[in-house]
Write an enzyme that holds these catalytic residues in place. Structure first.
Site, PDB file in Angstrom:
ATOM      1  N   ASP A 221       0.905  -1.259  -0.152  1.00  0.00           N
ATOM      2  CA  ASP A 221      -0.012   0.107  -0.188  1.00  0.00           C
ATOM      3  C   ASP A 221       0.963   1.257   0.112  1.00  0.00           C
ATOM      4  O   ASP A 221       2.111   0.992  -0.220  1.00  0.00           O
ATOM      5  CB  ASP A 221      -0.888  -0.062   1.198  1.00  0.00           C
ATOM      6  CG  ASP A 221      -2.325   0.671   0.878  1.00  0.00           C
ATOM      7  OD1 ASP A 221      -2.477   1.929   0.577  1.00  0.00           O
ATOM      8  OD2 ASP A 221      -3.393   0.083   0.676  1.00  0.00           O
ATOM      9  N   HIS A 274      -3.612   4.451  -3.597  1.00  0.00           N
ATOM     10  CA  HIS A 274      -2.716   3.692  -2.424  1.00  0.00           C
ATOM     11  C   HIS A 274      -1.658   3.415  -3.088  1.00  0.00           C
ATOM     12  O   HIS A 274      -1.031   2.279  -2.716  1.00  0.00           O
ATOM     13  CB  HIS A 274      -3.634   2.480  -2.163  1.00  0.00           C
ATOM     14  CG  HIS A 274      -4.944   2.779  -1.443  1.00  0.00           C
ATOM     15  ND1 HIS A 274      -4.841   3.085   0.005  1.00  0.00           N
ATOM     16  CD2 HIS A 274      -6.275   2.865  -1.731  1.00  0.00           C
ATOM     17  CE1 HIS A 274      -6.252   3.357   0.387  1.00  0.00           C
ATOM     18  NE2 HIS A 274      -7.226   3.283  -0.748  1.00  0.00           N
ATOM     19  N   GLU A 345     -10.552   4.162  -4.229  1.00  0.00           N
ATOM     20  CA  GLU A 345     -10.512   5.390  -3.633  1.00  0.00           C
ATOM     21  C   GLU A 345      -9.535   6.515  -4.428  1.00  0.00           C
ATOM     22  O   GLU A 345      -8.576   6.885  -3.814  1.00  0.00           O
ATOM     23  CB  GLU A 345      -9.748   5.119  -2.303  1.00  0.00           C
ATOM     24  CG  GLU A 345     -10.904   4.312  -1.210  1.00  0.00           C
ATOM     25  CD  GLU A 345     -10.476   4.223  -0.045  1.00  0.00           C
ATOM     26  OE1 GLU A 345     -11.510   4.642   0.857  1.00  0.00           O
ATOM     27  OE2 GLU A 345      -9.613   3.999   0.471  1.00  0.00           O
TER      28      GLU A 345
END
Ligand SMILES: *[C@@H]1O[C@H](CO)[C@@H](O)[C@H](O)[C@H]1NC(C)=O
Ligand SMILES: *[C@@H]1O[C@H](CO)[C@@H](O)[C@H](O)[C@H]1NC(C)=O
Ligand SMILES: *[C@@H]1O[C@H](CO)[C@@H](O)[C@H](O)[C@H]1NC(C)=O
Ligand SMILES: *[C@@H]1O[C@H](CO)[C@@H](O)[C@H](O)[C@H]1NC(C)=O
Length: 599
Positions: A221, A274, A345
């Site tokens: 990540d 991410h 996201e």
């Protein structure tokens, strides 16, 4: 592992009542005769002409090792033993027997139809298991070795202590078993915190016992890059330490360990969001906004939903060259045909730090973030798809359902749904996407532990401003965005196909319980995953309803309480679910005496 085994062996049978096994997941079909348990004659020998690369004999060695070392005494039986009026026994469990069938069991006969079937999505995992009254052998028939492995994990829960030094099997028994869904997983994040190879193997051990068949491995990540990449050795400069790196050997070991237990390992590289660690070592320009303040305290400027920010620069050409090299290299390591390429996201403000993106917007003022997402899909997906003709991609649903979704995402990409429960599942399946259910309101394993971000003044409050309204610390979710904690009952009771049409239901491939590890490392990873994932395991293997269509959460209670003890005995550090009193006194700890309260 040894210590827990020794302690378990010390448990003794205190009464002579007939034992009652309760395997988890409950088989699809199980029927018991009444002639009484059969003794096991010494070591059960495996008898098969249809092994594949020694998978069956290795698995049987492990199975027998567990059976003979544990001499399991069921920790929570379905039979009511408390003093209050007994409840009707809802599941088929073996009738009480005191007499013993005489013919001892000598061997396990396994017959596999197709020894060539590879461990890939949709492989036949069915099996039958029969123990007949006058036979000295267990008969297992399976289409593939992967089904036979599931038969072993059932059998090992059927053979238990005879109360002295020996073993018995409840019989006669006939089992016909197969999963409801082909995709049954947990997701483990090793980017937020490192999880060691032995701890990952411990999760695989629990998965195999509960017949979960996919480890979705969220490798990295933005916080760290723990995976060795030959093409870019500099990437692991962003591992937490040189010891917190998965070497090529580690990856092969985990894949092999999983495969030996019928578990696929599907890697995820989360892109384009991410992303920071690792990539930025290759070329700082690959990452937009890596040095920005994440700006939760000035939300209109936020560049990330949690620190640290960073997203792959979608317009920078070199991004695709590096992505291709990393992706192809990892594709060569993981034999699964499926690969998870992230897609969740996207934070628009992050791209304000990229001159490539701001110039691209300036070139044509009609361009939107949807167009930018589409640019990613149009440029990255062909690279991902090109790897092989069997390649199937998984993405988080955001690429289709979010404020920054792309316009047109190929329908053959599997969507993993995590927002808005049934609504998004319904939306995606109606549009023809195959879906993996991971709804955060039901099956996120990390929820309910408060926030991890520091210097948070919201905790510094001494009273509830309005006693009638839940607030952050008083009756609220206390800083966990997906709070409260999801209990095993919440997970087990999740009817994720509710109100779907038949056509939509066909698009559900299964479910995965994600564990994000901002607040988890080796110390608590097993207790966060177990035994709650066993509730998911049964939900996707044989469902949460009995033959009459009634929810069987109440009979699952004893099954999962026993299974938790069984996991611990097998070296998986599962969390306690109840005071031990509750498992020793079936249903004494129920909220409702009415056993049909859940429907
Ligand atoms: C980032 O750029 C976009 C597009 O130019 C603009 O609409 C937005 O307001 C910018 N964000 C911030 C926080 O300045
Ligand atoms: C990026 O690649 C495209 C297509 O290969 C090319 O047209 C474009 O000029 C390149 N952009 C830059 C900034 O190098
Ligand atoms: C899915 O959701 C999107 C976005 O809210 C909406 O535009 C679309 O109509 C929905 N489609 C279906 C089939 O529900
Ligand atoms: C499912 O459908 C029923 C009947 O139309 C409706 O009452 C119920 O609210 C729906 N449930 C959900 C969770 O959408």
């Amino acid at each position: 592992m040894q210590i827990s085994r020794i302690c378990t062996v010390l448990v003794t049978v205190t009464s002579t009542i007939a034992v009652s096994v309760n395997p988890l997941p409950a088989p699809r079909e199980i029927s018991w005769g009444a002639s009484g348990p059969k003794p096991i004659a010494g070591q059960l020998a495996l008898n098969t002409q249809t092994d594949k690369d020694g998978i069956l004999s290795d698995a049987w060695d492990r199975t027998w090792d567990s059976i003979s070392n544990l001499k399991w005494v069921p920790a929570a039986t379905e039979a009511p033993i408390s003093s209050f009026e007994p409840f009707p026994t809802p599941t088929p469990s073996p009738p009480k027997k005191t007499k013993r069938a005489s013919t001892p069991l000598q061997s396990v006969h396994v017959q596999v139809q197709n020894t060539e079937a590879d461990l890939q999505h949709g492989v036949d995992e069915s099996y039958t298991l029969d123990v007949e009254e006058n036979s000295d052998s267990v008969t297992i028939k399976a289409e593939t070795v992967w089904g036979a492995l599931h038969a072993f994990t059932t059998l090992q829960q059927l053979i238990i202590s005879d109360g002295q030094d020996g073993l018995i099997i409840e019989q006669p028994v006939s089992i016909k078993d197969s999963p409801l869904y082909p995709y049954r997983g947990i997701m483990l994040d090793t980017g937020r915190n490192f999880i060691s190879v032995p701890k990952i193997c411990e999760q695989l051990q629990g998965m195999s016992l509960s017949k979960l068949n996919v480890l979705h491995w969220h490798l990295d990540d933005s916080q760290s890059w723990p995976v060795w990449i030959d093409a870019y050795p500099e990437m692991v400069k962003d591992a937490y330490s040189p010891r917190e790196v998965y070497t090529r050997r580690d990856l092969h070991h985990i894949v092999d360990f999983a495969r030996a237990r019928g578990i696929r390992v599907i890697p995820e590289i989360d892109m384009p969001s991410h992303s920071s660690s690792g990539w930025k070592q290759v070329d700082p320009d690959l990452i937009a906004c890596k040095d920005s303040w994440w700006s939760n305290d000035d939300w209109p400027h936020h560049t990330a939903v949690e620190p640290n920010p960073g997203q792959l620069d979608i317009i920078y050409n070199k991004t695709y060259e590096v992505v291709r090299n990393v992706y192809n290299e990892l594709s060569d390591v993981f034999p699964d045909h499926w690969f998870h390429v992230g897609g969740d996201e996207i934070q628009p403000n992050c791209f304000n730090f990229s001159t490539h993106v701001t110039n691209w917007f300036a070139e044509d003022p009609s361009r939107t973030y949807h167009d930018l997402s589409q640019y990613w899909v149009d440029h990255a997906v062909p690279i991902f798809q090109q790897y092989s003709k069997e390649r199937r991609l998984i993405m988080w649903e955001d690429v289709v359902l979010s404020a920054e979704n792309a316009h047109d995402v190929p329908k053959n990409i599997v969507m993993q749904s995590w927002n808005n429960g049934l609504q998004y599942i319904s939306n995606l399946t109606a549009r023809g996407y195959d879906v993996i259910v991971s709804s955060s309101d039901f099956i996120y394993l990390d929820c309910g532990h408060g926030g991890f971000v520091t210097n948070d003044p919201r905790y510094n409050v001494m009273s509830n401003p309005d006693p009638n309204t839940p607030s952050f610390n008083y009756g609220g979710i206390g800083g966990s965005w997906c709070g409260p904690y999801k209990t095993w009952q919440r997970i087990y009771d999740f009817d994720f196909t509710l109100n779907l049409t038949e056509a939509q239901t066909k698009h559900i491939l299964g479910a995965t319980a994600p564990l994000w590890t901002e607040q988890v490392d080796d110390v608590t990873v097993s207790s966060m995953i177990w035994p709650r994932s066993a509730a998911l395991a049964e939900l996707v293997w044989s469902g949460n309803r009995d033959a009459d269509g009634h929810k069987r959460t109440t009979s699952m209670t004893q099954r999962i309480l026993n299974f938790r003890e069984y996991l611990v005995a097998n070296g998986v550090q599962a969390q306690a679910l109840v005071p031990k009193y509750c498992l020793q006194h079936p249903h004494a700890c129920d909220l409702y005496r009415d056993q049909t309260a859940i429907h």
